[in-house]
Design an enzyme around this catalytic site. Structure first.
Site, short mmCIF file in Angstrom:
data_model
loop_
_atom_site.label_atom_id
_atom_site.label_comp_id
_atom_site.label_asym_id
_atom_site.label_seq_id
_atom_site.Cartn_x
_atom_site.Cartn_y
_atom_site.Cartn_z
N ILE A 1 56.70 25.55 -10.21
CA ILE A 1 56.79 26.92 -10.75
C ILE A 1 56.01 27.86 -9.83
O ILE A 1 55.11 27.44 -9.11
CB ILE A 1 56.24 26.99 -12.20
CG1 ILE A 1 56.71 28.24 -12.94
CG2 ILE A 1 54.70 26.90 -12.22
CD1 ILE A 1 56.44 28.23 -14.44
N CYS A 2 56.40 29.14 -9.84
CA CYS A 2 55.62 30.19 -9.16
C CYS A 2 55.70 31.43 -10.05
O CYS A 2 55.87 31.31 -11.25
CB CYS A 2 56.15 30.45 -7.75
SG CYS A 2 57.79 31.19 -7.71
N GLN A 3 55.60 32.62 -9.48
CA GLN A 3 55.64 33.82 -10.30
C GLN A 3 57.06 34.19 -10.70
O GLN A 3 57.34 34.48 -11.85
CB GLN A 3 54.97 34.99 -9.57
CG GLN A 3 54.73 36.22 -10.44
CD GLN A 3 53.87 35.94 -11.67
OE1 GLN A 3 52.87 35.24 -11.59
NE2 GLN A 3 54.25 36.47 -12.82
#
Length: 96
Positions: free
Chosen positions: A64-66
């Site tokens: 996951i990231c932003q």
């Protein structure tokens, strides 16, 4: 950007169903600051550009990231490193 071949994409709704699965490794590729501000405790913070080689190859890696862009890059890098079970969280923390 085209989806990377062999990388699974899941929604944040699907993530919520599997977030406590001990057979998966959850990786957050945002910066340490972003992770500290709003990170999920199940996720290990390994910023994009870090060494991913210590991750186990026998477990599913959920990234996951932003927004989903950096995690897509990380998934692509993991595939090139020989990881076979890689999952990207679409929309990232923005959608969570």
């Amino acid at each position: 950007m085209m989806p990377t071949k062999g990388v699974k994409n899941i929604s944040t709704a699907e993530l919520k169903k599997i977030i406590n699965d001990k057979d998966k490794v959850f990786v957050d590729v945002r910066t340490q600051g972003e992770y500290k501000a709003r990170g999920l405790k199940q996720f290990k913070n390994i910023p994009l550009g870090s060494d991913f080689s210590k991750l186990p190859k026998d477990k599913e890696i959920v990234v996951i990231c932003q927004s989903g862009m950096r995690s897509k890059q990380a998934c692509s890098k993991l595939k090139k490193m020989g990881y076979t079970n890689v999952t990207n969280v679409r929309g990232g923390m923005s959608a969570y």
